[in-house]
Design a protein around this motif. Structure first.
Motif, PDB file in Angstrom:
ATOM      1  N   PHE A   1     -28.032 -55.242 -24.958  1.00 25.79           N
ATOM      2  CA  PHE A   1     -27.554 -56.627 -24.901  1.00 25.79           C
ATOM      3  C   PHE A   1     -28.565 -57.615 -25.465  1.00 25.79           C
ATOM      4  O   PHE A   1     -28.176 -58.627 -26.053  1.00 25.79           O
ATOM      5  CB  PHE A   1     -27.189 -57.002 -23.461  1.00 25.79           C
ATOM      6  CG  PHE A   1     -25.919 -56.336 -23.008  1.00 25.79           C
ATOM      7  CD1 PHE A   1     -24.689 -56.835 -23.412  1.00 25.79           C
ATOM      8  CD2 PHE A   1     -25.953 -55.201 -22.229  1.00 25.79           C
ATOM      9  CE1 PHE A   1     -23.515 -56.209 -23.028  1.00 25.79           C
ATOM     10  CE2 PHE A   1     -24.779 -54.563 -21.848  1.00 25.79           C
ATOM     11  CZ  PHE A   1     -23.562 -55.074 -22.249  1.00 25.79           C
ATOM     12  N   ILE A   2     -29.865 -57.320 -25.298  1.00 22.70           N
ATOM     13  CA  ILE A   2     -30.892 -58.242 -25.801  1.00 22.70           C
ATOM     14  C   ILE A   2     -30.742 -58.421 -27.311  1.00 22.70           C
ATOM     15  O   ILE A   2     -30.894 -59.521 -27.832  1.00 22.70           O
ATOM     16  CB  ILE A   2     -32.301 -57.703 -25.450  1.00 22.70           C
ATOM     17  CG1 ILE A   2     -32.546 -57.825 -23.945  1.00 22.70           C
ATOM     18  CG2 ILE A   2     -33.387 -58.448 -26.225  1.00 22.70           C
ATOM     19  CD1 ILE A   2     -33.769 -57.087 -23.450  1.00 22.70           C
ATOM     20  N   PHE A   3     -30.416 -57.328 -28.010  1.00 21.14           N
ATOM     21  CA  PHE A   3     -30.348 -57.379 -29.472  1.00 21.14           C
ATOM     22  C   PHE A   3     -28.916 -57.573 -29.987  1.00 21.14           C
ATOM     23  O   PHE A   3     -28.644 -57.362 -31.158  1.00 21.14           O
ATOM     24  CB  PHE A   3     -30.987 -56.121 -30.071  1.00 21.14           C
ATOM     25  CG  PHE A   3     -32.480 -56.090 -29.907  1.00 21.14           C
ATOM     26  CD1 PHE A   3     -33.313 -56.601 -30.896  1.00 21.14           C
ATOM     27  CD2 PHE A   3     -33.045 -55.595 -28.745  1.00 21.14           C
ATOM     28  CE1 PHE A   3     -34.688 -56.593 -30.733  1.00 21.14           C
ATOM     29  CE2 PHE A   3     -34.427 -55.594 -28.574  1.00 21.14           C
ATOM     30  CZ  PHE A   3     -35.244 -56.093 -29.563  1.00 21.14           C
TER      31      PHE A   3
ATOM     32  N   ALA B   1     -30.440 -62.869 -23.455  1.00 25.05           N
ATOM     33  CA  ALA B   1     -31.617 -62.086 -23.843  1.00 25.05           C
ATOM     34  C   ALA B   1     -32.855 -62.538 -23.067  1.00 25.05           C
ATOM     35  O   ALA B   1     -33.614 -61.709 -22.551  1.00 25.05           O
ATOM     36  CB  ALA B   1     -31.856 -62.210 -25.344  1.00 25.05           C
ATOM     37  N   GLN B   2     -33.034 -63.850 -22.952  1.00 28.71           N
ATOM     38  CA  GLN B   2     -34.249 -64.347 -22.312  1.00 28.71           C
ATOM     39  C   GLN B   2     -34.314 -63.935 -20.840  1.00 28.71           C
ATOM     40  O   GLN B   2     -35.374 -63.580 -20.333  1.00 28.71           O
ATOM     41  CB  GLN B   2     -34.305 -65.881 -22.460  1.00 28.71           C
ATOM     42  CG  GLN B   2     -35.714 -66.425 -22.361  1.00 28.71           C
ATOM     43  CD  GLN B   2     -36.648 -65.746 -23.364  1.00 28.71           C
ATOM     44  OE1 GLN B   2     -36.386 -65.733 -24.569  1.00 28.71           O
ATOM     45  NE2 GLN B   2     -37.719 -65.132 -22.873  1.00 28.71           N
ATOM     46  N   VAL B   3     -33.153 -63.954 -20.180  1.00 30.70           N
ATOM     47  CA  VAL B   3     -33.106 -63.532 -18.779  1.00 30.70           C
ATOM     48  C   VAL B   3     -33.580 -62.090 -18.655  1.00 30.70           C
ATOM     49  O   VAL B   3     -34.426 -61.750 -17.821  1.00 30.70           O
ATOM     50  CB  VAL B   3     -31.656 -63.664 -18.246  1.00 30.70           C
ATOM     51  CG1 VAL B   3     -31.568 -63.152 -16.816  1.00 30.70           C
ATOM     52  CG2 VAL B   3     -31.187 -65.105 -18.329  1.00 30.70           C
TER      53      VAL B   3
ATOM     54  N   ALA C   1     -35.780 -61.909 -29.409  1.00 26.29           N
ATOM     55  CA  ALA C   1     -35.402 -60.683 -30.099  1.00 26.29           C
ATOM     56  C   ALA C   1     -35.145 -60.977 -31.572  1.00 26.29           C
ATOM     57  O   ALA C   1     -34.624 -62.042 -31.911  1.00 26.29           O
ATOM     58  CB  ALA C   1     -34.145 -60.096 -29.454  1.00 26.29           C
ATOM     59  N   ASP C   2     -35.543 -60.040 -32.443  1.00 17.23           N
ATOM     60  CA  ASP C   2     -35.274 -60.246 -33.869  1.00 17.23           C
ATOM     61  C   ASP C   2     -33.897 -59.684 -34.209  1.00 17.23           C
ATOM     62  O   ASP C   2     -33.703 -58.484 -34.327  1.00 17.23           O
ATOM     63  CB  ASP C   2     -36.359 -59.615 -34.741  1.00 17.23           C
ATOM     64  CG  ASP C   2     -36.494 -58.127 -34.505  1.00 17.23           C
ATOM     65  OD1 ASP C   2     -36.323 -57.722 -33.340  1.00 17.23           O
ATOM     66  OD2 ASP C   2     -36.752 -57.379 -35.463  1.00 17.23           O
ATOM     67  N   ILE C   3     -32.937 -60.597 -34.305  1.00 17.91           N
ATOM     68  CA  ILE C   3     -31.560 -60.219 -34.623  1.00 17.91           C
ATOM     69  C   ILE C   3     -31.275 -60.680 -36.045  1.00 17.91           C
ATOM     70  O   ILE C   3     -31.612 -61.813 -36.396  1.00 17.91           O
ATOM     71  CB  ILE C   3     -30.577 -60.873 -33.626  1.00 17.91           C
ATOM     72  CG1 ILE C   3     -30.874 -60.363 -32.210  1.00 17.91           C
ATOM     73  CG2 ILE C   3     -29.141 -60.603 -34.016  1.00 17.91           C
ATOM     74  CD1 ILE C   3     -30.107 -61.077 -31.132  1.00 17.91           C
ATOM     75  N   PRO C   4     -30.707 -59.838 -36.886  1.00 15.69           N
ATOM     76  CA  PRO C   4     -30.437 -60.252 -38.266  1.00 15.69           C
ATOM     77  C   PRO C   4     -29.553 -61.498 -38.303  1.00 15.69           C
ATOM     78  O   PRO C   4     -28.667 -61.671 -37.468  1.00 15.69           O
ATOM     79  CB  PRO C   4     -29.703 -59.053 -38.870  1.00 15.69           C
ATOM     80  CG  PRO C   4     -29.999 -57.917 -37.979  1.00 15.69           C
ATOM     81  CD  PRO C   4     -30.281 -58.473 -36.613  1.00 15.69           C
TER      82      PRO C   4
END
Lengths: 149, 267
Positions: free
Chosen positions: B196-198, B205-207, B253-256
């Motif tokens: 879920f983070i990505f 994500a931060q949670v 998170a590094d998400i495209p």
């Protein structure tokens, strides 16, 4: 029906009976797990050496003579072997530490961790191959009562 | 060779019987009502090379000792019920073929490690699912789109690996850190947090990064790679954990970035 193959050790099953390994089998991890085990063992060993080493170095503030006497014992052959083990432990811990840093920070680290483990071992053998012969010569000289040059 | 043209030989019999082997399984038994300690018990079973360890367990249960207890549901590697330690490694019994094991020696089968043993090969999975629930394994989103939430192929690919988890606990119970520290979230919980983070559609994500940025969170991972070796779905578990570690250090998170055209907004 007659296709049963009786294993040569069919009666061996009787012998194996019982809690041969009461605590269950040892988990058979691969390179990653064993590198972690080695890292732990060498890390704890190095910690205890440093503890002793800080204490013996601190002696110089109490009495230089006592310091010289204690440091002099490092020349004994047994301590020479200990030094060899120490260099081996530090070399392995340092090289594997670099591998762990790469696993955590290099994008491809997790993929190449197994290869990196064998590279660590090769570098470690090269390191010790350069060090151990000289160390053993020194130990031998000391053993014959000759102060090393 | 459709028709046998043998002259008088016995080659034209019924199809040759498939070779069967007698395999010894040594199973770690434990009945909480009778035994103080777990113990090893051995069984000889007639098996084909194409059988699985689960088939061997079934044969024992159905033909030799009905008291043998183990979990299994789908029996095809999807439900994640029958993770167990086979010859010292965590595997699904339903995906481990006899031909892939060395049957000249006995096969050791025991429950997965680090979770409370209940009976024979059954452990209490509750601590495992407790960690799983703690990382909030569900979509957190504030808006309600009229149709679907748009996501580019690259964005979907970003977390594809960790969507494969079947929660069998093979990874978590292969982790030396988890064996000694049951408080550690464990690889499975982190894998499902990663999923879920990505995910570009998720806003939590931060949670989850805050939950995992803990003494018992991702920093307990010592990269032994046992989890990656054990995963029956081939998830690169340790890599996923490393990515979560990096996301915590970067703060996100590094998400495209989406390569899709801007989604048509509601009128």
């Amino acid at each position: 029906m007659s296709s049963q193959v009786v294993r040569p050790g069919a009666e061996a099953a009787e012998r194996i009976r019982g809690p041969r390994r009461p605590a269950g089998t040892l988990y058979r991890g691969r390179e990653g797990m064993w590198s972690w085990v080695l890292h732990r063992i060498t890390g704890v060993a190095i910690f205890f050496f440093l503890l002793v080493h800080i204490l013996d170095t601190a002696l110089v503030r109490i009495s230089p003579d006592a310091y010289n006497a204690v440091i002099g014992t490092y020349k004994q052959p047994i301590m020479g072997l200990g030094e060899a083990a120490l260099v081996g432990a530090i070399g392995l811990h340092a090289l594997n530490g670099l591998r762990i840093i790469l696993i955590d920070f290099w994008k491809l680290g997790p993929r190449w961790q197994r290869v990196m483990y064998w590279i660590v071992l090769v570098l470690w053998v090269i390191l010790l191959a350069g060090f151990l012969p000289r160390q053993f010569v020194n130990i031998a000289l000391e053993f014959q009562g000759m102060p090393n040059a | 060779m459709a028709t046998a043209v043998a002259e008088g030989s016995s080659a034209a019999q019924a199809p040759a019987p498939i070779q069967a082997f007698t395999v010894t399984l040594i199973i770690r038994r434990f009945d909480p009502e009778k035994d103080a300690e777990p113990y090893w018990q051995d069984f000889d079973v007639e098996l084909y090379a194409t059988d699985r360890v689960l088939d061997a367990l079934h044969k024992i249960k159905w033909e030799q000792d009905g008291s043998l207890s183990f979990r299994r549901s789908c029996a095809h590697g999807v439900c994640g019920s029958d993770a167990m330690r086979i010859n010292g490694r965590n595997r699904l019994a339903c995906k481990t073929l006899i031909k892939d094991l060395d049957i000249s020696k006995p096969i050791y089968v025991e429950a997965i490690k680090g979770l409370p043993l209940e009976k024979d090969l059954i452990v209490d999975m509750e601590p495992f699912f407790e960690s799983y629930r703690e990382i909030q394994p569900f979509l957190i989103a504030s808006d309600k789109p009229e149709k679907e939430r748009i996501q580019s192929a690259a964005q979907r690919e970003r977390f594809d690996d960790t969507t494969k988890c079947i929660l069998c606990a093979a990874c978590t119970s292969s982790c030396p850190v988890f064996w000694t520290d049951g408080q550690y979230f464990g690889p499975a919980a982190i894998v499902n947090a990663h999923r879920f983070i990505f995910d570009s559609r998720d806003e939590g994500a931060q949670v989850r990064l805050d939950i995992l940025n803990d003494k018992e969170g991702v920093w307990r991972c010592r990269t032994t790679f046992n989890c990656t070796e054990a995963c029956p779905r081939g998830i690169q578990v340790t890599k996923a954990i490393a990515e979560v570690k990096n996301a915590i250090m970067r703060g996100s998170a590094d998400i495209p970035v989406s390569d899709l055209a801007p989604t048509p907004q509601r009128a």
